[in-house]
Design an enzyme around this catalytic site. Structure first.
Site, PDB file in Angstrom:
ATOM      1  N   ALA A 175      -4.141  -7.791  -3.767  1.00 61.17           N
ATOM      2  CA  ALA A 175      -3.648  -6.431  -4.012  1.00 61.17           C
ATOM      3  C   ALA A 175      -4.825  -5.487  -4.200  1.00 61.17           C
ATOM      4  O   ALA A 175      -5.892  -5.890  -4.663  1.00 61.17           O
ATOM      5  CB  ALA A 175      -2.775  -6.419  -5.269  1.00 61.17           C
ATOM      6  N   GLY A 176      -4.613  -4.243  -3.847  1.00 64.38           N
ATOM      7  CA  GLY A 176      -5.595  -3.187  -4.120  1.00 64.38           C
ATOM      8  C   GLY A 176      -4.807  -1.942  -4.467  1.00 64.38           C
ATOM      9  O   GLY A 176      -4.187  -1.344  -3.599  1.00 64.38           O
ATOM     10  N   HIS A 177      -4.765  -1.600  -5.756  1.00 60.75           N
ATOM     11  CA  HIS A 177      -3.975  -0.461  -6.208  1.00 60.75           C
ATOM     12  C   HIS A 177      -4.930   0.649  -6.633  1.00 60.75           C
ATOM     13  O   HIS A 177      -5.695   0.481  -7.582  1.00 60.75           O
ATOM     14  CB  HIS A 177      -3.057  -0.875  -7.363  1.00 60.75           C
ATOM     15  CG  HIS A 177      -2.089  -1.960  -6.986  1.00 60.75           C
ATOM     16  ND1 HIS A 177      -1.298  -2.618  -7.890  1.00 60.75           N
ATOM     17  CD2 HIS A 177      -1.776  -2.498  -5.779  1.00 60.75           C
ATOM     18  CE1 HIS A 177      -0.543  -3.512  -7.253  1.00 60.75           C
ATOM     19  NE2 HIS A 177      -0.832  -3.454  -5.971  1.00 60.75           N
ATOM     20  N   VAL A 191      -8.855  -3.230  -0.190  1.00 60.55           N
ATOM     21  CA  VAL A 191      -9.478  -4.519  -0.503  1.00 60.55           C
ATOM     22  C   VAL A 191     -10.435  -4.933   0.616  1.00 60.55           C
ATOM     23  O   VAL A 191     -11.576  -5.309   0.385  1.00 60.55           O
ATOM     24  CB  VAL A 191      -8.396  -5.613  -0.717  1.00 60.55           C
ATOM     25  CG1 VAL A 191      -9.011  -6.991  -0.813  1.00 60.55           C
ATOM     26  CG2 VAL A 191      -7.621  -5.321  -1.984  1.00 60.55           C
ATOM     27  N   LYS A 196       1.849   2.211  -5.116  1.00 64.13           N
ATOM     28  CA  LYS A 196       2.380   1.661  -6.366  1.00 64.13           C
ATOM     29  C   LYS A 196       1.451   1.983  -7.537  1.00 64.13           C
ATOM     30  O   LYS A 196       1.894   2.336  -8.616  1.00 64.13           O
ATOM     31  CB  LYS A 196       2.547   0.132  -6.244  1.00 64.13           C
ATOM     32  CG  LYS A 196       3.495  -0.290  -5.131  1.00 64.13           C
ATOM     33  CD  LYS A 196       3.547  -1.797  -4.962  1.00 64.13           C
ATOM     34  CE  LYS A 196       2.292  -2.403  -4.377  1.00 64.13           C
ATOM     35  NZ  LYS A 196       2.029  -2.067  -2.964  1.00 64.13           N
ATOM     36  N   GLN A 244       1.792  -6.114  -3.254  1.00 64.79           N
ATOM     37  CA  GLN A 244       2.265  -6.262  -1.873  1.00 64.79           C
ATOM     38  C   GLN A 244       3.564  -5.446  -1.701  1.00 64.79           C
ATOM     39  O   GLN A 244       3.728  -4.427  -2.362  1.00 64.79           O
ATOM     40  CB  GLN A 244       2.478  -7.726  -1.490  1.00 64.79           C
ATOM     41  CG  GLN A 244       1.183  -8.520  -1.341  1.00 64.79           C
ATOM     42  CD  GLN A 244       0.554  -8.974  -2.632  1.00 64.79           C
ATOM     43  OE1 GLN A 244       1.186  -9.610  -3.443  1.00 64.79           O
ATOM     44  NE2 GLN A 244      -0.709  -8.661  -2.838  1.00 64.79           N
ATOM     45  N   ASP A 299       0.807  -1.226   0.000  1.00 63.70           N
ATOM     46  CA  ASP A 299       0.000   0.000   0.000  1.00 63.70           C
ATOM     47  C   ASP A 299       0.837   1.270   0.000  1.00 63.70           C
ATOM     48  O   ASP A 299       0.437   2.300   0.545  1.00 63.70           O
ATOM     49  CB  ASP A 299      -0.970   0.020   1.202  1.00 63.70           C
ATOM     50  CG  ASP A 299      -1.892  -1.182   1.198  1.00 63.70           C
ATOM     51  OD1 ASP A 299      -2.277  -1.614   0.095  1.00 63.70           O
ATOM     52  OD2 ASP A 299      -2.204  -1.697   2.285  1.00 63.70           O
ATOM     53  N   LYS A 338       3.029  10.179  -0.188  1.00 66.17           N
ATOM     54  CA  LYS A 338       2.230  10.638   0.960  1.00 66.17           C
ATOM     55  C   LYS A 338       2.997  11.587   1.877  1.00 66.17           C
ATOM     56  O   LYS A 338       2.764  11.621   3.089  1.00 66.17           O
ATOM     57  CB  LYS A 338       1.650   9.435   1.720  1.00 66.17           C
ATOM     58  CG  LYS A 338       0.852   8.510   0.784  1.00 66.17           C
ATOM     59  CD  LYS A 338       0.015   7.499   1.477  1.00 66.17           C
ATOM     60  CE  LYS A 338      -1.407   7.951   1.650  1.00 66.17           C
ATOM     61  NZ  LYS A 338      -2.366   6.871   1.952  1.00 66.17           N
TER      62      LYS A 338
HETATM   63  P1  GDP Z   1      -0.762   0.401  -3.557  1.00 68.16           P
HETATM   64  O1  GDP Z   1      -1.395  -0.867  -3.099  1.00 68.16           O
HETATM   65  O2  GDP Z   1       0.701   0.439  -3.310  1.00 68.16           O
HETATM   66  O3  GDP Z   1      -1.102   0.748  -4.982  1.00 68.16           O
HETATM   67  O4  GDP Z   1      -1.388   1.552  -2.635  1.00 68.16           O
HETATM   68  P2  GDP Z   1      -2.944   1.724  -2.261  1.00 68.16           P
HETATM   69  O5  GDP Z   1      -3.642   2.243  -3.459  1.00 68.16           O
HETATM   70  O6  GDP Z   1      -3.479   0.511  -1.618  1.00 68.16           O
HETATM   71  O7  GDP Z   1      -2.833   2.801  -1.101  1.00 68.16           O
HETATM   72  C1  GDP Z   1      -2.286   4.072  -1.314  1.00 68.16           C
HETATM   73  C2  GDP Z   1      -3.379   5.125  -1.036  1.00 68.16           C
HETATM   74  O8  GDP Z   1      -2.785   6.402  -0.924  1.00 68.16           O
HETATM   75  C3  GDP Z   1      -4.396   5.245  -2.160  1.00 68.16           C
HETATM   76  O9  GDP Z   1      -5.633   5.583  -1.618  1.00 68.16           O
HETATM   77  C4  GDP Z   1      -3.850   6.396  -3.007  1.00 68.16           C
HETATM   78  O10 GDP Z   1      -4.884   7.087  -3.708  1.00 68.16           O
HETATM   79  C5  GDP Z   1      -3.259   7.274  -1.942  1.00 68.16           C
HETATM   80  N1  GDP Z   1      -2.070   8.040  -2.344  1.00 68.16           N
HETATM   81  C6  GDP Z   1      -1.069   7.689  -3.186  1.00 68.16           C
HETATM   82  N2  GDP Z   1      -0.096   8.632  -3.181  1.00 68.16           N
HETATM   83  C7  GDP Z   1      -0.488   9.585  -2.309  1.00 68.16           C
HETATM   84  C8  GDP Z   1       0.101  10.803  -1.833  1.00 68.16           C
HETATM   85  O11 GDP Z   1       1.203  11.188  -2.207  1.00 68.16           O
HETATM   86  N3  GDP Z   1      -0.613  11.514  -0.912  1.00 68.16           N
HETATM   87  C9  GDP Z   1      -1.833  11.104  -0.449  1.00 68.16           C
HETATM   88  N4  GDP Z   1      -2.444  11.861   0.461  1.00 68.16           N
HETATM   89  N5  GDP Z   1      -2.410   9.981  -0.873  1.00 68.16           N
HETATM   90  C10 GDP Z   1      -1.745   9.217  -1.775  1.00 68.16           C
HETATM   91  P1  IMO Z   2      -1.001  -4.139  -2.221  1.00 70.34           P
HETATM   92  O1  IMO Z   2      -0.553  -4.691  -3.557  1.00 70.34           O
HETATM   93  C1  IMO Z   2      -0.958  -4.655   2.100  1.00 70.34           C
HETATM   94  C2  IMO Z   2      -1.107  -8.782   3.607  1.00 70.34           C
HETATM   95  C3  IMO Z   2      -2.348  -9.229   4.337  1.00 70.34           C
HETATM   96  C4  IMO Z   2      -1.729 -10.232   5.306  1.00 70.34           C
HETATM   97  C5  IMO Z   2      -0.636 -10.888   4.452  1.00 70.34           C
HETATM   98  C6  IMO Z   2      -1.050 -12.218   3.827  1.00 70.34           C
HETATM   99  O2  IMO Z   2      -2.279  -3.386  -2.273  1.00 70.34           O
HETATM  100  O3  IMO Z   2       0.115  -3.375  -1.588  1.00 70.34           O
HETATM  101  P2  IMO Z   2      -2.656 -12.838   1.798  1.00 70.34           P
HETATM  102  O4  IMO Z   2      -4.134 -12.601   1.606  1.00 70.34           O
HETATM  103  O5  IMO Z   2      -1.797 -12.238   0.741  1.00 70.34           O
HETATM  104  O6  IMO Z   2      -2.317 -14.282   2.041  1.00 70.34           O
HETATM  105  O7  IMO Z   2      -2.318 -12.083   3.191  1.00 70.34           O
HETATM  106  O8  IMO Z   2      -0.324  -9.954   3.454  1.00 70.34           O
HETATM  107  N1  IMO Z   2      -1.349  -8.223   2.250  1.00 70.34           N
HETATM  108  C7  IMO Z   2      -1.254  -6.924   1.951  1.00 70.34           C
HETATM  109  N2  IMO Z   2      -1.024  -5.861   2.737  1.00 70.34           N
HETATM  110  N3  IMO Z   2      -1.109  -4.501   0.770  1.00 70.34           N
HETATM  111  C8  IMO Z   2      -1.309  -5.559  -0.023  1.00 70.34           C
HETATM  112  O9  IMO Z   2      -1.328  -5.473  -1.369  1.00 70.34           O
HETATM  113  C9  IMO Z   2      -1.446  -6.843   0.554  1.00 70.34           C
HETATM  114  N4  IMO Z   2      -1.676  -8.088   0.069  1.00 70.34           N
HETATM  115  C10 IMO Z   2      -1.594  -8.920   1.119  1.00 70.34           C
HETATM  116  O10 IMO Z   2      -2.962  -8.162   5.012  1.00 70.34           O
HETATM  117  O11 IMO Z   2      -1.099  -9.560   6.360  1.00 70.34           O
HETATM  118 MG    MG Z   3      -2.919  -1.526  -1.822  1.00 62.06          MG
END
Ligand code: GDP
Ligand code: IMO
Ligand code: MG
Length: 437
Positions: A39-41, A300, A16, A224, A13, A331
């Site tokens: 994953a949740g991007h 997610v 990415k 991840q 998170d 961030k």
């Molecule tokens: P990922 O899994 O690595 O793609 O990250 P996620 O999308 O799960 O979580 C990152 C969160 O931070 C998302 O809600 C993005 O919209 C948000 N985000 C990304 N870059 C920035 C930033 O520079 N500042 C802020 N405030 N939010 C950001």
């Molecule tokens: P993105 O791509 C943050 C964590 C879960 C748990 C461990 C194992 O959005 O960064 P799993 O379901 O993969 O067997 O869970 O990994 N986890 C993540 N934490 N971001 C993710 O993906 C994750 N994908 C799995 O919370 O601790």
């Molecule tokens: Mg994520």
């Protein structure tokens, strides 16, 4: 022409999705190499929000091919739902997506088995995303998995799947779970998914290598983070795949000699979802503030993310494992307005300073983080488009992280939107990512 890996430097998170989306237009193919819909991007475009799980974050761009590599585990129902959501927003997914014929398939019995290991009394719960990821990878390594190419082979699938289902049910019953599985319904359901996905399934390693031979540029997108990598992370509180840079070669079928750079995405602080040790975790009001200002809730599962401070020993370790050429610090804006900002610069244990990442979570849980306090900044960092216009203390903070980790902060993100991103002129990041096509 550089082919670049973008991956998480922490526990996931890190942002990415935003960074991959932003730079996707400089590449021809965007390739996921591991993980699944755990994953949740998040990608924000104007006031539209997309949450990509299995589909690479390059999918929003016309003229680019997004690839689901062989290293992924694919839940066909989740994939089809994700495709449909994107299509409803006008994204022609089918024209842009290729799915590996060697990717493994997640079935409902994988979720069942995950429940069994996560909920059983006496077992250490990992706090997984409950998507069946671990058990699907277990079947892959156990050499009994079903791959995309098998799913498309109707005759083979019927017999093979029946035996696999029976195995799982026997196991579930042995552990006291009285679940049933209607095999005929499952087969019909998965055969229907197969037909929907068939036009996109191909040998993606051949596709990517052909593109490389033709001088096209490839961006590899990690899911991840390195501390969740099954080998290099905080085992057993990890995911079941190779999220670190080494996973690219096996998970996409690309030789290491074709990869020219690795970029680590790191928050200006750090978060973790799920269980496991977390040396810099802040349980106090500042941790709550980061969670609220940074909206640190899982994309997610919606779970609150645990929040803590930038961890230099951890970053040094993930830089070593991946060979980061550059970091993107995301961030930064979330730290705006803090009086002072703690940064962990060393781990202490038993009166001494550790010079390596402990191998066990027992040891990691015992380390005492050594914090220094850096001055915060009053003016907002968000909305600034040039590095030298950032508040002086924010620049000092970033430069401290660079010095301590030994990796440049080549790009800084100060908001979720695409335009809230600063690339440092003259950085390795700038030269690796190249000019806009
Ligand atoms: P990922 O899994 O690595 O793609 O990250 P996620 O999308 O799960 O979580 C990152 C969160 O931070 C998302 O809600 C993005 O919209 C948000 N985000 C990304 N870059 C920035 C930033 O520079 N500042 C802020 N405030 N939010 C950001
Ligand atoms: P993105 O791509 C943050 C964590 C879960 C748990 C461990 C194992 O959005 O960064 P799993 O379901 O993969 O067997 O869970 O990994 N986890 C993540 N934490 N971001 C993710 O993906 C994750 N994908 C799995 O919370 O601790
Ligand atoms: Mg994520």
């Amino acid at each position: 022409m550089s082919n670049v890996v973008i991956l998480g430097a922490q526990w996931g998170d890190e942002g990415k999705g935003k960074i991959v989306d932003l730079f996707a237009d400089r590449f021809d193919l965007i390739v996921r190499y591991q993980g699944g819909h755990n994953a949740g991007h998040t990608v924000l475009v104007g006031n539209r929000k997309y949450i990509l799980k299995l589909i690479p974050s390059g999918i929003l761009h016309a003229g680019k091919t997004s690839v689901i590599g062989n290293g992924l585990v694919v839940d066909p129902a989740a994939l089809i739902q994700e495709m449909e959501t994107l299509e409803q927003s006008g994204i022609p997914v089918r024209e842009r997506l290729a799915i590996s014929n060697r990717a493994h398939i997640i079935f409902p019995f994988h979720r069942l088995l995950e429940k069994l290991t996560e909920d059983r009394p006496g077992r250490v719960s990992i706090g997984t995303t409950s998507r069946g990821i671990g058990p699907a990878y277990e079947d892959k390594i156990g050499r009994r998995g079903v791959r995309m190419a098998d799913l498309l082979d109707r005759e083979f699938l019927a017999g093979y799947l029946r035996v696999l289902c029976e195995d799982k049910l026997t196991l579930a019953r042995a552990f006291g779970l009285e679940e049933t599985l209607d095999f005929a319904t499952l087969l019909a359901e998965y055969s229907a998914y197969a037909e929907r996905l068939r036009p996109m399934v191909c040998d993606t390693a051949a596709l990517v290598n052909r593109a490389l031979r033709d001088g096209k540029r490839v961006l590899f997108e990690g899911a991840q983070g390195t501390m969740l990598d099954v080998d290099h992370g905080t085992y057993p509180f990890v995911t079941s795949s190779s999220s670190a840079a080494g996973g690219v070669c096996t998970g996409a079928g690309v030789p290491p000699t074709r990869i020219h750079g690795v970029v680590g995405i790191s928050k200006a602080y750090i978060t973790r979802v799920g269980s496991g040790p977390f040396p810099t975790e802040d349980f106090g009001p500042l941790g709550d503030r980061i969670r609220n200002v940074g909206r640190e809730f899982g994309s997610v599962t919606g779970r609150p993310r645990r929040c803590g401070w930038f961890d230099v020993p951890l970053l040094r370790y993930t830089a070593m494992v991946n060979g980061f050429d550059s970091m993107v610090i995301t961030k930064l804006d979330v730290l705006d307005g803090l009086e002072s900002i703690p940064v962990c610069v060393a781990y202490r244990m038993g009166g001494g300073t550790l010079d390596a990442m402990p191998a066990t979570v027992r040891e990691l849980a015992r380390v005492e983080p050594v914090f220094v306090q850096l001055p915060g900044w009053k003016q907002p960092s968000s909305g600034v488009s040039r590095y030298d216009e950032l508040p002086a203390e924010a620049r000092a903070y970033l430069e401290f992280l660079e010095r301590e980790t030994g990796v440049e902060a080549g790009c800084v993100s100060t908001g979720a939107e695409r335009n809230l991103t600063i690339v440092r002129p003259g950085s390795k990041f700038e030269s690796l990512m190249g000019a806009r096509a």
